[in-house]
Design a protein around this motif. Structure first.
Motif, PDB file in Angstrom:
ATOM      1  N   ASP A   1       0.770  -1.204   0.077  1.00  0.00           N
ATOM      2  CA  ASP A   1      -0.007   0.176   0.269  1.00  0.00           C
ATOM      3  C   ASP A   1       1.204   1.567  -0.672  1.00  0.00           C
ATOM      4  OD1 ASP A   1      -2.213  -0.974  -0.142  1.00  0.00           O
ATOM      5  OD2 ASP A   1      -1.850  -1.905   2.636  1.00  0.00           O
TER       6      ASP A   1
ATOM      7  N   GLY B   1      -0.265   5.343   2.717  1.00  0.00           N
ATOM      8  CA  GLY B   1      -1.561   3.813   2.606  1.00  0.00           C
ATOM      9  C   GLY B   1      -2.468   3.014   3.690  1.00  0.00           C
TER      10      GLY B   1
ATOM     11  N   GLY C   1      -5.114   0.700   2.529  1.00  0.00           N
ATOM     12  CA  GLY C   1      -5.446   0.412   1.178  1.00  0.00           C
ATOM     13  C   GLY C   1      -5.882  -1.340   1.143  1.00  0.00           C
TER      14      GLY C   1
END
Length: 649
Positions: A244, A344, A347
């Motif tokens: 991510d 991220g 994600g």
């Protein structure tokens, strides 16, 4: 950065200048103040501007980031004028909004679909309504009594095995949070919470196969990252080396290069623990994209970090990892002058691994397809792929049984014994599992269970639980249920308590340190594409997370795109919890401390003994680390709210 606040006096009393001064002082770090009067009230925005329609019949303030190249000058007021509250669903944006409709004499408060922007309120019927981006601004009001919400405390200290829905209740009685994806309709006598998010999954139904879905993901995700870094000069990004954060960092640096802007600053937290080390993957990203990379370490003062975050966030620590982990990056961002930090976060909840595809095949009774999919999954997601001979067979049997365990448990509990045994024989024959493997697996399960400490759900006293029986709350459950019933899409993995609370906390930290957190995976278009993607596409022939692995080929390093491991932070979590206990215990040791009105001291001692017992494997300790940490976080918060609130943190 940004924020909003406001007050309406339904009783007609004049708004006290002292109240306004308190709010502006407490939210000054969010930006310069702009305000406008409404009937018996005041709307304030920090770092933003007041929106209005040409006839000034609709006025609004918003803490908003709109991710679209084409939108009206006043997107929220204009959309409301055209479509009413349904217009709140129009922008692809992170936002907290307050809108006054003069003709209807109604105030609306609304919030983006995943609660990236926080918004809290207090309502005393027939007297006043107030809202703000931070709870501390509401607690400072003359007519608000700061009373801990013990029902929220009970929820906070209870270990939940499934995703907990996000609720409007906060840790303070009478102070509530606007639900993500909802708007609040406010009148003098009541507030009404109504969902506005109508996910549009059908627009992706014409896509077919991994190539088309992955291509769409690449385009939409690139747009999500690019729109978040536009108009920014000094951009940072978390980079752990995972799929991510690497995806975000690689796409961001690619966009910055195309725009001729300074290179991306990437940040890796070095815990010094082997199981959490992902340096090889980080270096592959840095080598491919030439980011300005920085290694930071968690702050040494774990207790001081918790005290600070409790003050910034107005409630007990909520991050999975302690604040010393996160504040270290914030300190570095502040030092370097970065005004945006990409992450991220979320994600793996949005661009999922698709392993529920196995359940889908199992429920369909297609054992041949299930067997093939299991072999693919085993091949890509175990340390040692299938080999020939006995080792291949043994590995296959063990992996297959681990996947079947939930189904076996469910069938055993729900079905008659004859039916259960018949089903098990079918699995054994259809999946070619040996008797020896079944016996060994059961024996290992029993041995594993006997080696693990007793399961602990909570450490609260019986008296406290009797006093705080669960009560009805306003939550996101109805929205999640409606989407599942009408469109067959599960939102609970994305829209849940843990994700929203982490978003809120990141927003508070960023505002305090002078930078903004941005979550490309929580872009509205990214969410709707990913949730509309069929499970077999995400499953990606056993690799999992097909949208990222296939869609970002050539952008993320091959080593990252093919990795099948994840960092394990149990070692660091254990170390941090032990460090926190040693630092905090002198404050908690007194039998008269308020925490012991909530927590059973004897059970707490058992938790401590498990956390510090070197004879118990770390894999058995996460629940105990979680309990120990949360009890200490709560104790620190209880101490803090008894002290006069400081106007300047």
């Amino acid at each position: 950065m940004g924020g909003i606040a406001g007050i309406i006096q339904f009783d007609g009393k004049e708004i006290r200048t002292a109240e306004v001064n308190k709010i502006t002082g407490l939210l000054a770090h969010r930006g310069g103040l702009t305000a406008t009067n409404i009937e018996n009230g005041l709307l304030m925005t920090f770092g933003g501007s007041v929106e209005n329609t040409p006839d000034r019949q609709i006025l609004s303030v918003a803490d908003a980031d709109v991710f679209s190249s084409v939108f009206p000058e006043s997107p929220f007021s204009s959309n409301y004028a055209l479509k009413g509250p349904a217009g709140f669903d129009e922008p692809n944006a992170d936002f907290a909004l307050a809108l006054w409709d003069t003709a209807a004499q109604t105030l609306y408060c609304a919030r983006d679909i995943l609660g990236v922007k926080p918004l809290y309120y207090v309502h005393q019927p027939d007297r006043f309504f107030a809202f703000a981006s931070e709870i501390k601004a509401l607690n400072a009001l003359h007519e608000v009594r700061v009373i801990p919400n013990m029902h929220k405390v009970r929820e906070y200290l209870t270990w939940h095995v499934t995703n907990l829905t996000y609720s409007a209740e906060t840790f303070y009685e009478q102070i509530y949070s606007v639900l993500p994806g909802h708007y609040l309709k406010v009148s003098s006598k009541q507030t009404e919470e109504i969902p506005f998010w109508q996910p549009d999954f059908k627009r992706f139904h014409q896509l077919g196969g991994i190539e088309e879905y992955a291509s769409s993901f690449r385009e939409i995700f690139t747009g999500a990252v690019t729109s978040r870094i536009s108009n920014r000069q000094h951009v940072g990004s978390h980079l752990s080396g995972g799929l991510d954060s690497s995806s975000v960092a690689c796409v961001a640096q690619s966009a910055l290069i195309q725009q001729g802007k300074p290179a991306l600053n990437t940040f890796k937290i070095d815990t010094g623990k082997p199981l959490a080390e992902e340096e090889r993957f980080v270096q592959d990203v840095v080598s491919q994209w030439h980011t300005n990379h920085h290694r930071v370490t968690p702050l040494d003062d774990v207790l001081g970090s918790i005290v600070k975050i409790n003050t910034i966030f107005d409630r007990p620590e909520q991050f999975i990892m302690p604040s010393s982990f996160h504040l270290s990056i914030s300190n570095e961002l502040e030092r370097m002058g970065c005004d945006l930090i990409l992450t991220g976060h979320g994600g793996d909840n949005v661009a999922i691994n698709g392993f529920d595809y196995l359940d889908e095949l199992m429920q369909a009774g297609d054992l041949n397809a299930f067997k093939t999919a299991c072999e693919q999954s085993y091949d890509h997601n175990t340390k040692h792929p299938f080999t020939r001979g006995k080792s291949r067979k043994a590995g296959y049997d063990k992996y297959m049984l681990s996947l079947l365990t939930p189904e076996i448990r469910s069938s055993y509990r729900k079905e008659p014994l004859f039916s259960f045994l018949s089903k098990m024989r079918g699995y054994k024959q259809g999946l070619n599992i040996s008797d020896k493997a079944i016996v060994k697996y059961i024996f290992n399960k029993i041995a594993h269970k006997s080696a693990a400490p007793a399961v602990l759900t909570d450490a609260m006293t019986r008296e406290f639980k009797q006093q705080t029986q669960p009560r009805k709350q306003r939550t996101t459950y109805a929205l999640v249920k409606s989407v599942m019933e009408n469109q067959g899409i599960a939102l609970e993995g994305v829209l849940n308590h843990t994700n929203v609370i982490c978003n809120e906390q990141a927003n508070h930290i960023g505002a305090y340190y002078g930078h903004q957190y941005a979550f490309p995976f929580y872009d509205k278009n990214v969410i709707e594409l990913c949730l509309a993607t069929p499970l077999d596409v995400s499953f990606y022939n056993g690799r999992g997370r097909g949208l990222i692995r296939h869609g970002l080929r050539g952008i993320i390093p091959a080593s990252v795109g093919t990795r099948n491991s994840k960092a394990n932070f149990i070692e660091y979590g254990l170390h941090a919890a032990q460090q926190l206990y040693h630092a905090a215990w002198p404050q908690l040791a007194s039998p008269s401390h308020k925490i012991w009105e909530i927590v059973d001291r004897e059970v707490f001692s058992k938790i401590v003994s498990v956390v510090f017992n070197e004879g118990i494997h770390g894999k058995h300790k996460p629940r105990y680390i979680w309990q120990l940490s949360r009890i200490i976080y709560l104790a620190i918060w209880l101490d803090a709210i008894e002290k006069p609130h400081q106007n300047n943190i």
